[in-house]
Design an enzyme around this catalytic site. Structure first.
Site, PDB file in Angstrom:
ATOM      1  CD  GLU A  58      -3.033  -1.053   0.178  1.00 30.14           C
ATOM      2  OE1 GLU A  58      -3.046  -0.085  -0.587  1.00 30.14           O
ATOM      3  OE2 GLU A  58      -3.858  -1.984   0.108  1.00 30.14           O
ATOM      4  NE  ARG A  85      -3.617   2.774  -0.839  1.00 24.30           N
ATOM      5  CZ  ARG A  85      -4.890   2.688  -0.478  1.00 24.30           C
ATOM      6  NH1 ARG A  85      -5.544   3.762  -0.081  1.00 24.30           N
ATOM      7  NH2 ARG A  85      -5.520   1.529  -0.489  1.00 24.30           N
ATOM      8  CG  ASP A 122      -6.087  -7.293  -7.409  1.00 22.40           C
ATOM      9  OD1 ASP A 122      -5.056  -7.612  -6.781  1.00 22.40           O
ATOM     10  OD2 ASP A 122      -6.854  -6.392  -7.008  1.00 22.40           O
ATOM     11  CD  GLU A 178     -10.549  -1.434  -8.545  1.00 20.34           C
ATOM     12  OE1 GLU A 178     -11.713  -1.087  -8.217  1.00 20.34           O
ATOM     13  OE2 GLU A 178      -9.582  -1.342  -7.766  1.00 20.34           O
ATOM     14  CB  THR A 203      -1.911  -1.227  -9.225  1.00 22.22           C
ATOM     15  OG1 THR A 203      -3.203  -1.813  -9.152  1.00 22.22           O
ATOM     16  CG2 THR A 203      -1.280  -1.136  -7.846  1.00 22.22           C
TER      17      THR A 203
END
Ligand code: DMJ
Length: 673
Positions: A304, A308, A437, A573, A662
């Protein structure tokens, strides 16, 4: 001592005695006169009383002692000098290290130094003046310097780690000096393995940004203005109630902390830039410059914080050309590196960025496959910018290892991997949703980022898409929507996470980059399904998870929602995939679908006093049950993709120059397609 010797000796020696020390009469008999004049006269008289031979002997002895004195003084001097040099070198070396630290705080693995070992370096005083360079003596320094570092390190808890840190620091220093050229966001094909120029450390605008700046600006349209308005509204809530904190709680007008690093602010930086919100960007920049501190005793999730924070800082650096963001990126990048110190080199999930320690979750030594394989774009780019290969090496090793692992099913990977053995665990369950994913997304994106040369990545990606087609694709009833289900020990489940809706965009991106045309066809059918996950729901917003109907039943739609799955977290998404689909097809229906979604976010998740909130029930328009939380990706991803989707400028973040991580942070493609 000499007196005793004289008592046992013959006459000449007696003379010698009387001259050297003894007073003429015992103290107290004639009275003690210690005046200088008296002493001078008395000595002279004594000298005169000596025979010539005695005087010659004494003079000879004095001369002899004088010569000895000179000789020993010279050799003592050398020894003394070397000791002095050694001590000066100590001071210089001690200073060299903190000064390296000051000049390049980010390239040193700072966490351990920051607090844990502060007390271990009492000798690193900046007040001791360094020895001027001209005093340096080659051989002494060469002999002394290496052990000096050992001495400096000897009190550390983890000497091995400390040595590695110093080696790394030296390497960075050297590499930075040896770097030759930098051409902004895009590097030449034959340069992409070379270390970047030291110029990358300077606030130089990447060339691709300049090129875009030179073009006639395409006017912003109404839908984009609506996105800007939505963003401003969200920002207002964040600014008023959560400034500098991780997430806004818009209903309670407060905030929540996850890492305590201003997550929303950092995630939103490049969106501010792309939307042209200059004033807000400047304000946020100021916070980054003055208040963003990574030297904190806090556990962060590696994945994360990479996607980010590191991703957000790197992309903002590329867009703005402002070196502040690169410096911060280097800092956090270094602090995340301890995660890779595992027996298998598969990183742990959590890192304490202040202490420089890492660990898996409390209940397992497994990491999530998506998490360890979706940090590569960011670390690779960090290596390219800094010239320090350690970041790329660590993440490439993970990919290489995963490439060789058994336990895959036609390219589909399990969801967990063990940090000790390096093997997949919980075998037999395959999904493109949570925990797996972005493994698939990053296979393709790394291949593109690196100039389409890393064939293993492409091989794994192609095989996986074949695996999806073979094992996970089904069609729903009544509308015959193609969807991606899950496989658990041979049993198919018609469950699809909203997270899987990244896939149409990724497939389209692959097709755009020359992969099979049928990937584009699949993308088109899947994005229709993702849209239906919104359109078939009462609020027009998708739930977190849907179950598709495999058999037609009267009165039933394709999409079924279980009570536990009907929340919406403002996820990006579907909007992300709509953006790719519009870019590659120019079909305006994708914009229209996105527009519907934005309106429904405004209808059901907007909080009047500022901010948007995730909701608990997408099936109840009269009470969607606000959750009181605005996730950072709403600003980082969802609104950014909306803005790009609606743009009439097909070059706004050109997909042949940039690859989105992502978390929707655009990073340069190393070799232009
Ligand atoms: C984001 O943090 C990223 O998109 C990640 O890949 C998946 N989860 C969220 C958004 O849904």
């Amino acid at each position: 001592m000499y007196s005793g010797a004289a008592a046992a000796a013959g006459p000449p020696r007696r003379d010698f005695i009387s001259v050297s020390l003894g007073p003429e009469e015992p103290v107290g008999v004639t009275g003690y006169n210690n005046s200088k004049a008296w002493r001078r006269r008395s000595c002279w008289r004594k000298w005169k009383q000596l025979s010539r031979l005695q005087r010659s002997v004494i003079l000879f002895l004095f001369a002899f002692l004088a010569v000895c004195g000179v000789i020993s003084y010279t050799s003592m001097g050398e020894t003394w000098k070397s000791i002095t040099n050694k001590s000066l070198d100590d001071h210089r070396t001690e200073q060299e290290i903190p000064s390296l630290k000051l000049a390049n705080p980010a390239v040193l693995p700072a966490p351990q130094k920051a607090d844990a070992n502060h007390g271990d370096y009492p000798e690193l005083s900046l007040q001791k003046p360094p020895r001027p360079p001209h005093v340096r003596r080659g051989p002494f320094n060469l002999q002394i310097k290496a052990p000096r570092r050992d001495t400096r390190l000897k009190n550390r808890h983890d000497t091995v780690r400390a040595v590695e840190e110093l080696v790394e620091a030296d390497k960075v220093e050297k590499t930075e000096k040896s770097i030759i050229s930098w051409r902004g966001a895009v590097i030449e094909p034959d340069q992409n393995t070379e270390p970047p120029s030291s110029k990358t450390m300077e606030p130089e605008k990447p060339s691709s940004v300049e090129a875009e700046d030179q073009k006639e600006p395409v006017p912003i349209n109404e839908r984009q203005l609506a996105v800007i308005e939505a963003f401003r509204h969200a920002w207002k809530g964040y600014k008023n109630f959560a400034w500098g904190h991780d997430e806004l709680k818009p209903l309670s007008k407060s905030y929540s902390e996850w890492f305590g690093l201003g997550l929303t602010l950092i995630d939103a930086l490049d969106t501010l830039w792309i939307l042209g919100l200059k004033e807000e960007f400047e304000e946020a920049r100021k916070w980054v410059a003055n208040d963003l501190v990574f030297d904190k005793n806090v556990d962060v999730n590696l994945f994360e914080s990479t996607i980010r924070i590191l991703g957000g800082l790197l992309s903002t650096y590329h867009l703005s050309g402002d070196s502040l963001f690169l410096e911060k990126a280097k800092d956090i990048g270094n602090r995340l590196m301890p995660a890779f110190k595992t027996p298998s080199k598969i990183p742990y999930s959590d890192v304490n960025i202040g202490r420089g320690t890492a660990h898996p979750p409390r209940w397992t030594s497994d990491s999530t496959v998506a998490e360890v394989t979706s940090i590569q774009l960011e670390f690779r780019e960090l290596s390219r910018l800094t010239g320090d290969e350690k970041f790329q090496k660590a993440v490439d090793e993970v990919m290489k290892h995963v490439h060789t692992l058994s336990g895959k099913n036609d390219g589909l990977v399990p969801m967990f991997i063990n940090t000790n053995s390096g093997q997949f665990t919980h075998l037999g369950v395959y999904t493109l949703g949570a925990r797996a994913d972005s493994y698939y997304e990053y296979l393709l994106k790394q291949w593109i980022q690196g100039g389409k040369k890393e064939h293993e990545l492409l091989e794994d990606y192609m095989r996986a898409i074949e695996g999806v087609k073979k094992h996970l694709l089904q069609r729903s009833e009544p509308k015959k929507l193609t969807f991606v289900g899950e496989l658990a020990h041979g049993h198919f489940s018609a469950k699809m996470d909203h997270l899987v809706c990244f896939l149409p965009g990724t497939l389209a991106l692959g097709a755009h980059n020359g992969l099979d045309a049928d990937h584009m066809k699949l993308a088109e059918t899947l994005i229709e399904t993702c849209y239906q996950m919104y359109a078939q729901v009462e609020t027009g917003l998708s739930p977190e998870i849907v179950h598709f109907n495999l058999h037609a039943q009267k009165g039933h739609k394709d999409v079924e929602i279980k009570p536990a799955d009907r929340h919406n977290l403002l996820r990006p998404e579907t909007v992300e995939s709509l953006f790719y689909m519009y870019r590659f097809t120019g079909d305006k229906k994708y914009q229209d679908w996105g527009w519907e979604i934005l309106q429904n976010f405004n209808r059901y998740t907007r909080v009047p006093t500022g901010g948007y909130t995730s909701i608990n029930n997408v099936q109840n328009p009269s009470n969607p049950e606000p959750r009181d939380k605005m996730e950072s990706f709403f600003l980082g991803e969802t609104l950014k993709y909306m803005f790009l989707l609606f743009s009439d400028d097909m070059d706004l973040i050109n997909l042949d120059k940039y690859i989105f991580n992502t978390e929707a942070h655009p990073l340069p493609i190393w070799v232009p397609a």
